[in-house]
Structures are given as structure tokens and as C-alpha cells.
Design a protein around this motif. Structure first.
Motif, PDB file in Angstrom:
ATOM      1  N   ALA A  34       0.814  -1.258  -0.149  1.00  9.29           N
ATOM      2  CA  ALA A  34       0.151   0.069   0.098  1.00  9.29           C
ATOM      3  C   ALA A  34       0.826   1.164  -0.076  1.00  9.29           C
ATOM      4  N   LEU A  35       2.023   1.278   0.476  1.00  6.80           N
ATOM      5  CA  LEU A  35       2.858   2.240   0.499  1.00  6.80           C
ATOM      6  C   LEU A  35       3.969   2.457  -0.816  1.00  6.80           C
ATOM      7  N   SER A  36       3.710   1.349  -1.677  1.00  2.31           N
ATOM      8  CA  SER A  36       4.515   1.590  -2.797  1.00  2.31           C
ATOM      9  C   SER A  36       3.918   2.651  -3.899  1.00  2.31           C
ATOM     10  N   ALA A  37       4.738   3.225  -4.870  1.00  2.00           N
ATOM     11  CA  ALA A  37       4.505   4.070  -5.695  1.00  2.00           C
ATOM     12  C   ALA A  37       3.378   3.429  -6.433  1.00  2.00           C
ATOM     13  N   ASP A  38       3.493   2.186  -7.143  1.00  2.00           N
ATOM     14  CA  ASP A  38       2.670   1.394  -7.893  1.00  2.00           C
ATOM     15  C   ASP A  38       1.640   0.527  -7.193  1.00  2.00           C
ATOM     16  N   ARG A  39       1.250   1.101  -6.063  1.00  3.69           N
ATOM     17  CA  ARG A  39       0.125   0.599  -5.455  1.00  3.69           C
ATOM     18  C   ARG A  39      -1.176   0.098  -5.970  1.00  3.69           C
ATOM     19  N   ASP A  40      -1.720   1.011  -7.041  1.00  5.29           N
ATOM     20  CA  ASP A  40      -2.759   0.373  -7.932  1.00  5.29           C
ATOM     21  C   ASP A  40      -2.614  -0.843  -8.825  1.00  5.29           C
ATOM     22  N   ALA A  41      -1.375  -1.288  -8.832  1.00  2.00           N
ATOM     23  CA  ALA A  41      -1.360  -2.201  -9.612  1.00  2.00           C
ATOM     24  C   ALA A  41      -1.452  -3.947  -8.886  1.00  2.00           C
ATOM     25  N   ALA A  42      -1.861  -3.438  -7.668  1.00  4.05           N
ATOM     26  CA  ALA A  42      -2.233  -4.941  -6.927  1.00  4.05           C
ATOM     27  C   ALA A  42      -3.554  -5.400  -7.452  1.00  4.05           C
ATOM     28  N   LEU A  43      -3.996  -6.512  -7.393  1.00  4.04           N
ATOM     29  CA  LEU A  43      -5.114  -7.119  -7.856  1.00  4.04           C
ATOM     30  C   LEU A  43      -6.217  -6.995  -6.990  1.00  4.04           C
ATOM     31  N   PRO A  44      -7.379  -6.748  -7.504  1.00  5.57           N
ATOM     32  CA  PRO A  44      -8.618  -6.546  -6.809  1.00  5.57           C
ATOM     33  C   PRO A  44      -9.079  -7.679  -6.333  1.00  5.57           C
ATOM     34  N   VAL A  45      -9.394  -7.705  -4.742  1.00  2.00           N
ATOM     35  CA  VAL A  45     -10.199  -8.840  -4.131  1.00  2.00           C
ATOM     36  C   VAL A  45     -11.856  -8.541  -4.130  1.00  2.00           C
ATOM     37  N   ALA A  46     -12.156  -7.251  -4.175  1.00  3.20           N
ATOM     38  CA  ALA A  46     -13.628  -7.060  -4.327  1.00  3.20           C
ATOM     39  C   ALA A  46     -13.625  -5.936  -5.148  1.00  3.20           C
TER      40      ALA A  46
END
Length: 90
Positions: A34-46
């Protein structure tokens, strides 16, 4: 006045500290934190497009206006380009 805990009970960590140490991501390789600059690249769980938000596996709430709510309660303002800042390739 002081309050003492009953004998045999121990203090439990606060819910906030428990959330900060847990990770929802079980992917390999793991998604950005969550603190990474590319945090939006994480996969959605909901994913709830009808409500305009998605919960990513790193705990970030991502809103369709590109605003974000981080697990620690921090707010990231929407950051999508506005109509006046569109650039085109020549």
C-alpha cells in the motif's frame, strides 16, 4: 484513578496494529504494498463498479475517480488528468 486489568488477562494489540501487520496478498510474486508508488497495480479482491470502488489485495480502496484510501486511513486525492492537461504524440 487507575484501572487495573483483572488477574489472568493480558492486553491485546489494537485492531489498527493488527491490520497494519496483516497482508491480504497471497500472489506470487506478491503485489505492491500500500505504500509503494505502484500500489494501484495490486489485484482487486472486491470490485463494485456500481458503487465506484474496488478493494485491492494490499488493502487499498481504489475509487473510480482515481482517489484512494490507504489501510492506515491516509487519503490520496484523485489524480487522473483533467481535460486541459491532455497531451498527444506528434
Amino acid at each position: 484513578m487507575t484501572i487495573e486489568e483483572p488477574a489472568g488477562l493480558t492486553s491485546r494489540p489494537s485492531p489498527t496494529s493488527q491490520r497494519e501487520t496483516r497482508t491480504m496478498c497471497q500472489h506470487q510474486p506478491p503485489c505492491p504494498t500500500a505504500l509503494s508508488a505502484d500500489r494501484d497495480a495490486a489485484l482487486p479482491v472486491a470490485h463494485h463498479p456500481e458503487q465506484g470502488w474496488s478493494l485491492l489485495c494490499n488493502g487499498v480502496l481504489l475509487f473510480e475517480d482515481t482517489g484512494e484510501l490507504l489501510p492506515d486511513g491516509s487519503v490520496i486525492a484523485p489524480h487522473r488528468p483533467t481535460a486541459g492537461t491532455v497531451t498527444t504524440a506528434a
